[in-house]
Design a protein around this motif. Structure first.
Motif, PDB file in Angstrom:
ATOM      1  N   GLY A  28       0.836  -1.190   0.000  1.00  0.00           N
ATOM      2  CA  GLY A  28       0.000   0.000   0.000  1.00  0.00           C
ATOM      3  C   GLY A  28       0.865   1.231   0.000  1.00  0.00           C
ATOM      4  N   ALA A  29       0.391   2.308  -0.627  1.00  0.00           N
ATOM      5  CA  ALA A  29       1.133   3.555  -0.687  1.00  0.00           C
ATOM      6  C   ALA A  29       0.151   4.716  -0.588  1.00  0.00           C
ATOM      7  N   PHE A  30       0.615   5.842  -0.039  1.00  0.00           N
ATOM      8  CA  PHE A  30      -0.222   7.029   0.043  1.00  0.00           C
ATOM      9  C   PHE A  30       0.629   8.254  -0.243  1.00  0.00           C
ATOM     10  N   MET A  31      -0.033   9.362  -0.590  1.00  0.00           N
ATOM     11  CA  MET A  31       0.657  10.613  -0.850  1.00  0.00           C
ATOM     12  C   MET A  31      -0.267  11.781  -0.556  1.00  0.00           C
ATOM     13  N   HIS A  32       0.282  12.825   0.048  1.00  0.00           N
ATOM     14  CA  HIS A  32      -0.431  14.096   0.217  1.00  0.00           C
ATOM     15  C   HIS A  32       0.492  15.221  -0.210  1.00  0.00           C
ATOM     16  N   GLN A  33      -0.030  16.142  -1.023  1.00  0.00           N
ATOM     17  CA  GLN A  33       0.737  17.298  -1.483  1.00  0.00           C
ATOM     18  C   GLN A  33      -0.111  18.553  -1.365  1.00  0.00           C
ATOM     19  N   GLN A  34       0.509  19.650  -0.968  1.00  0.00           N
ATOM     20  CA  GLN A  34      -0.189  20.931  -0.991  1.00  0.00           C
ATOM     21  C   GLN A  34       0.835  22.060  -1.055  1.00  0.00           C
ATOM     22  N   ARG A  35       0.436  23.152  -1.665  1.00  0.00           N
ATOM     23  CA  ARG A  35       1.313  24.305  -1.738  1.00  0.00           C
ATOM     24  C   ARG A  35       0.511  25.536  -2.107  1.00  0.00           C
ATOM     25  N   ASP A  36       0.923  26.680  -1.533  1.00  0.00           N
ATOM     26  CA  ASP A  36       0.340  27.955  -1.907  1.00  0.00           C
ATOM     27  C   ASP A  36       1.113  28.519  -3.100  1.00  0.00           C
ATOM     28  N   GLU A  37       0.858  29.792  -3.438  1.00  0.00           N
ATOM     29  CA  GLU A  37       1.470  30.365  -4.624  1.00  0.00           C
ATOM     30  C   GLU A  37       2.994  30.441  -4.493  1.00  0.00           C
ATOM     31  N   ARG A  38       3.671  30.147  -5.593  1.00  0.00           N
ATOM     32  CA  ARG A  38       5.122  30.250  -5.664  1.00  0.00           C
ATOM     33  C   ARG A  38       5.509  31.654  -6.132  1.00  0.00           C
ATOM     34  N   GLU A  39       6.811  31.954  -6.087  1.00  0.00           N
ATOM     35  CA  GLU A  39       7.298  33.279  -6.464  1.00  0.00           C
ATOM     36  C   GLU A  39       8.368  33.170  -7.532  1.00  0.00           C
ATOM     37  N   SER A  40       8.416  34.163  -8.409  1.00  0.00           N
ATOM     38  CA  SER A  40       9.439  34.211  -9.446  1.00  0.00           C
ATOM     39  C   SER A  40      10.699  34.885  -8.899  1.00  0.00           C
ATOM     40  N   GLY A  41      11.729  34.994  -9.762  1.00  0.00           N
ATOM     41  CA  GLY A  41      12.996  35.558  -9.321  1.00  0.00           C
ATOM     42  C   GLY A  41      12.925  37.018  -8.938  1.00  0.00           C
ATOM     43  N   ASP A  42      11.930  37.769  -9.438  1.00  0.00           N
ATOM     44  CA  ASP A  42      11.777  39.184  -9.058  1.00  0.00           C
ATOM     45  C   ASP A  42      10.730  39.352  -7.963  1.00  0.00           C
ATOM     46  N   ASN A  43      10.444  38.262  -7.242  1.00  0.00           N
ATOM     47  CA  ASN A  43       9.524  38.244  -6.093  1.00  0.00           C
ATOM     48  C   ASN A  43       8.062  38.460  -6.484  1.00  0.00           C
ATOM     49  N   ALA A  44       7.740  38.346  -7.763  1.00  0.00           N
ATOM     50  CA  ALA A  44       6.339  38.398  -8.182  1.00  0.00           C
ATOM     51  C   ALA A  44       5.675  37.058  -7.878  1.00  0.00           C
ATOM     52  N   VAL A  45       4.429  37.113  -7.458  1.00  0.00           N
ATOM     53  CA  VAL A  45       3.680  35.889  -7.207  1.00  0.00           C
ATOM     54  C   VAL A  45       3.311  35.255  -8.547  1.00  0.00           C
ATOM     55  N   ILE A  46       3.680  34.014  -8.711  1.00  0.00           N
ATOM     56  CA  ILE A  46       3.314  33.287  -9.934  1.00  0.00           C
ATOM     57  C   ILE A  46       1.826  32.971  -9.861  1.00  0.00           C
ATOM     58  N   PRO A  47       1.023  33.473 -10.795  1.00  0.00           N
ATOM     59  CA  PRO A  47      -0.434  33.330 -10.660  1.00  0.00           C
ATOM     60  C   PRO A  47      -0.883  31.873 -10.670  1.00  0.00           C
ATOM     61  N   ASN A  48      -1.802  31.600  -9.761  1.00  0.00           N
ATOM     62  CA  ASN A  48      -2.472  30.294  -9.704  1.00  0.00           C
ATOM     63  C   ASN A  48      -1.488  29.125  -9.766  1.00  0.00           C
ATOM     64  N   SER A  49      -0.456  29.213  -8.922  1.00  0.00           N
ATOM     65  CA  SER A  49       0.546  28.152  -8.840  1.00  0.00           C
ATOM     66  C   SER A  49       0.322  27.259  -7.631  1.00  0.00           C
ATOM     67  N   HIS A  50      -0.866  27.323  -7.043  1.00  0.00           N
ATOM     68  CA  HIS A  50      -1.208  26.515  -5.881  1.00  0.00           C
ATOM     69  C   HIS A  50      -1.747  25.157  -6.313  1.00  0.00           C
ATOM     70  N   TYR A  51      -1.685  24.188  -5.396  1.00  0.00           N
ATOM     71  CA  TYR A  51      -2.242  22.868  -5.683  1.00  0.00           C
ATOM     72  C   TYR A  51      -2.474  22.119  -4.382  1.00  0.00           C
ATOM     73  N   GLN A  52      -3.324  21.101  -4.450  1.00  0.00           N
ATOM     74  CA  GLN A  52      -3.552  20.193  -3.327  1.00  0.00           C
ATOM     75  C   GLN A  52      -3.999  18.846  -3.876  1.00  0.00           C
ATOM     76  N   ARG A  53      -3.316  17.775  -3.440  1.00  0.00           N
ATOM     77  CA  ARG A  53      -3.631  16.432  -3.951  1.00  0.00           C
ATOM     78  C   ARG A  53      -3.484  15.405  -2.841  1.00  0.00           C
ATOM     79  N   ASN A  54      -4.287  14.344  -2.941  1.00  0.00           N
ATOM     80  CA  ASN A  54      -4.204  13.194  -2.042  1.00  0.00           C
ATOM     81  C   ASN A  54      -4.384  11.933  -2.872  1.00  0.00           C
ATOM     82  N   GLY A  55      -3.669  10.898  -2.500  1.00  0.00           N
ATOM     83  CA  GLY A  55      -3.819   9.664  -3.260  1.00  0.00           C
ATOM     84  C   GLY A  55      -3.399   8.443  -2.479  1.00  0.00           C
ATOM     85  N   GLY A  56      -3.874   7.312  -2.928  1.00  0.00           N
ATOM     86  CA  GLY A  56      -3.504   6.035  -2.331  1.00  0.00           C
ATOM     87  C   GLY A  56      -3.481   4.946  -3.376  1.00  0.00           C
TER      88      GLY A  56
END
Length: 705
Positions: A196-224
């Motif tokens: 059996g295996a499971f996984m959970h992932q989540q993250r809010d928005e990431r940032e580019s090299g000039d500190n701009a927020v990368i639009p809609n770069s968030h995600y959330q996933r669960n699996g087994g």
């Protein structure tokens, strides 16, 4: 000096490259293809190949696409954090086949939001195998652009010793408060295993090299995932089931974001080992995807009337069988494949219960295929010859929309589509021949030639209303289908050498591919479709048409030891694609790239320590599609550093700490294969390419028992 020139000069000088920090390469002694493998076998005796561990401890991207992107000829066309499409030698999307544990995934989203990579869930023994160059016919159906197998081989699991094994991983990433947790456990007896295996992932928005927020770069996933196997005598049986749920996740390059994707797949396999080199294997598999996407819950919409939600679903079942037996100093393989898929899609406005578009209704695709392949080995050469015949039938139900009563152009489109003959058969013949001549103990000469085919997919034929449906191409234009499309036929030539000098290996490859009836967009001449698209988007739509295209290029690999504890690996790739009907480039082709990894193995207080410095040079891309208004991109250079410290290790367990800094110097850049932002009121303007992430850190703790 431009990075474009620098990358080319360095690749020419050192003919770079092997693989990313956690990959290795195998030249199959029984054929001419080069197989690149990522992962770690549970039993290194099953295949004689160097393997290195790639687990959840090493990924930066949620869908593990970063662990493939540095392979020869490979890049990732990314529309969102969990929406990566493998591009191989200038071809991507449905042209590059991806199977997960032998399951050919039928995605629900017509824009590939639920791309095959998004179905990957790490488990013991998981490997990714990419055929370099000419793909043998045994690798699968419609492998015009390559084939990637991601699986944990049952033979490795059956070969394990008895007892309980497993691992637990916890990772943190920033910026964006990223979290990832993954674990697996396997129990093995003399004749059976269960895991059996499971996984959970989540993250809010990431940032580019000039500190701009990368639009809609968030995600959330669960699996087994659940798997079991049993063997008795010459018989082996194994079964797998996986459920992966993606919740709200962004896709800034597309018109909508992911509301949810509920994806499940299953597989039942049986193998009869008639002799040491003779066996019969069969598997039955399928998948089911439920997918909702919208343009209002995770981004701004201009007005309530423009809100849209698309609910899509897909189901598929398939059967794959093969028989392998010795034949004249070689091996004969015979196989058969059946596959059925069905797609539906309905677009609505949650603020207007009367609004609906029956986008795709009961769209069916049935595939039947047989093949024969012969592999022969002698002291002088190794060769593989194969042929595959495939028949594909496609059909679709009727279109419909509430706009029929109020818009004559929409009424015309619906009437014409419903009155048309939507059922069609495609008959194709794939041929592949490769040979490896052993010129000396240190030099092999490789030559391959093939003819491969691809029938159009369902949205290329059945998109009756001009919409931004392009299978993830994401050029911002509306597209309309074409019921008269012919299948693509690609004729490819691949040549190269593998040369070994002391502890260094050098493997350049050159390829040329001519694609007849290449399917791409051309300005629509459909008056009704043009009226609708101009009203909705202010632009004339494209219609999928058959043209011709040529793609040519090279990729080169080298690796070796600089000293006893210091090694170097690198990979260089370049490709050039053009349409033949007009003087224009193919869209979204990756520029030249050179990636070099220097690895140092040492010890800290008797604890093994591995340090890696990775240089990634990407050239400018000025060869762009004028027809699709594709902008050029500048070259850039990135540096990444990683450390792997094994705190303790014995035969039963170990504890490893992994630390990575990605984009060490916080470089501001945008990959040419990245999508174009379509999210309003963001730090990145609409129409600009989605930037890559700036400096990021990844800290992981992995315990194996």
């Amino acid at each position: 000096m431009k990075y474009s020139l620098l990358a080319f000069a360095v690749s020419a000088a050192c003919t770079s490259a092997h693989v990313y920090a956690n990959t290795s390469e195998l030249i199959d002694s029984a054929s001419t293809e080069v197989i690149t493998v990522i992962g770690s076998s549970l039993n290194d005796n099953t295949v004689e190949i160097e393997r290195e561990t790639v687990t959840a401890a090493t990924n930066i991207d949620a869908d593990f696409g970063d662990q493939l992107a540095q392979l020869p000829g490979v890049s990732v066309s990314r529309n969102g954090p969990v929406t990566g499409l493998i591009q191989y030698r200038g071809l991507f999307g449905d042209r590059v086949g991806v199977s997960i544990d032998g399951v050919d995934i039928a995605g629900a989203g017509p824009n590939s939001m639920d791309s095959p990579l998004s179905h990957v869930l790490p488990e013991p023994g998981l490997t990714a195998t990419l055929y370099r160059g000419i793909v043998p016919v045994s690798a699968g159906v419609q492998t015009l652009g390559g084939k990637l197998h991601i699986n944990a081989d049952a033979a490795s699991l059956f070969a394990l010793g008895s007892g309980i094994t497993g691992s637990v991983n916890a990772s943190l990433m920033g910026p964006g408060s990223g979290q990832q947790y993954q674990g697996n456990v396997l129990y093995k007896t003399d004749q059976a295993f269960i895991s059996g295996a499971f996984m959970h992932q989540q993250r809010d928005e990431r940032e580019s090299g000039d500190n701009a927020v990368i639009p809609n770069s968030h995600y959330q996933r669960n699996g087994g995932k659940f798997r079991l196997g049993y063997e008795w005598g010459k018989h082996q049986f194994d079964a797998s089931y996986q459920q992966l749920n993606t919740n709200e996740s962004g896709t800034p390059a597309l018109a909508m974001d992911i509301g949810f994707i509920d994806a499940a797949w299953y597989r039942l396999g049986y193998r009869y080992n008639a002799g040491e080199a003779e066996y019969f294997a069969i598997k039955w598999f399928g998948n089911s995807n439920q997918h909702a996407m919208d343009n209002f819950s995770q981004r701004m919409v201009m007005s309530a009337d423009m809100a849209r939600e698309n609910n899509a679903d897909a189901i598929a079942q398939g059967l794959d069988a093969k028989y392998v037996a010795p034949l004249d100093s070689g091996e004969l393989e015979l196989g058969a494949y059946l596959h059925h898929s069905r797609n539906n899609s309905v677009i609505t406005n949650p603020n207007n219960s009367m609004c609906f578009v029956d986008n795709f209704t009961n769209v069916k695709r049935d595939t039947a295929s047989v093949y024969a392949q012969w592999t022969v080995n002698t002291e002088a050469y190794s060769s593989t010859y194969g042929a595959r015949y495939t028949r594909i039938n496609m059909d679709a139900g009727e279109a419909g929309s509430n706009m029929v009563m109020m818009n004559p152009a929409v009424a015309t489109l619906v009437s014409d589509f419903n009155a048309a003959e939507r059922d069609k058969n495609y008959n194709t013949l794939d041929i592949a021949a490769t040979t490896r001549y052993h010129a000396s103990d240190s030099l092999d000469i490789v030559l391959g030639i093939s003819q491969k085919n691809r029938a159009p997919n369902y949205f290329e034929r059945y998109t009756w209303l001009p919409l931004g449906i392009s299978g993830g191409m994401a050029d911002g234009f509306n597209y309309i289908g074409n019921l008269d499309l012919d299948n693509e036929t690609a004729r490819k030539l691949d040549m190269g050498v593998d040369y070994t000098y002391k502890n260094w290996t050098f493997s350049p490859r050159f390829f040329y591919q001519d694609i007849e009836d290449y399917i791409t967009g051309s300005p629509s001449t459909n008056t009704a479709a043009n009226m609708v698209s101009t009203m909705m988007a202010g632009t004339t739509p494209f219609q999928w048409t058959n043209t011709d295209a040529v793609i040519k290029g090279a990729d080169m690999t080298v690796q070796g030891q600089l000293s006893e504890n210091l090694s170097l690996r690198a990979v260089a790739s370049i490709q050039h694609g053009n349409r033949d009907d007009i003087d224009d480039a193919l869209f979204r082709i990756a520029p030249e790239q050179l990636t070099t990894t220097v690895q140092w193995n040492t010890q800290v207080f008797d604890a093994p320590l591995q340090l890696q410095l990775i240089s990634e040079l990407t050239g400018a891309q000025n060869h762009t599609s004028a027809l699709q208004s594709e902008a050029s991109t500048a070259g850039y250079g990135l540096f990444h550093i990683s450390g792997y410290l094994t705190i303790f290790e014995n035969a039963q367990s170990n504890l490893q700490v992994t630390a990575t800094i990605h984009n060490l110097f916080d470089k501001q850049y945008a990959a040419h294969t990245a999508g174009i932002n379509r999210v309003m009121n963001a730090d990145v303007e609409v129409g600009e390419r989605v930037p890559g992430a700036g400096r990021e850190w990844h800290l992981s703790l992995n315990y194996r028992f």
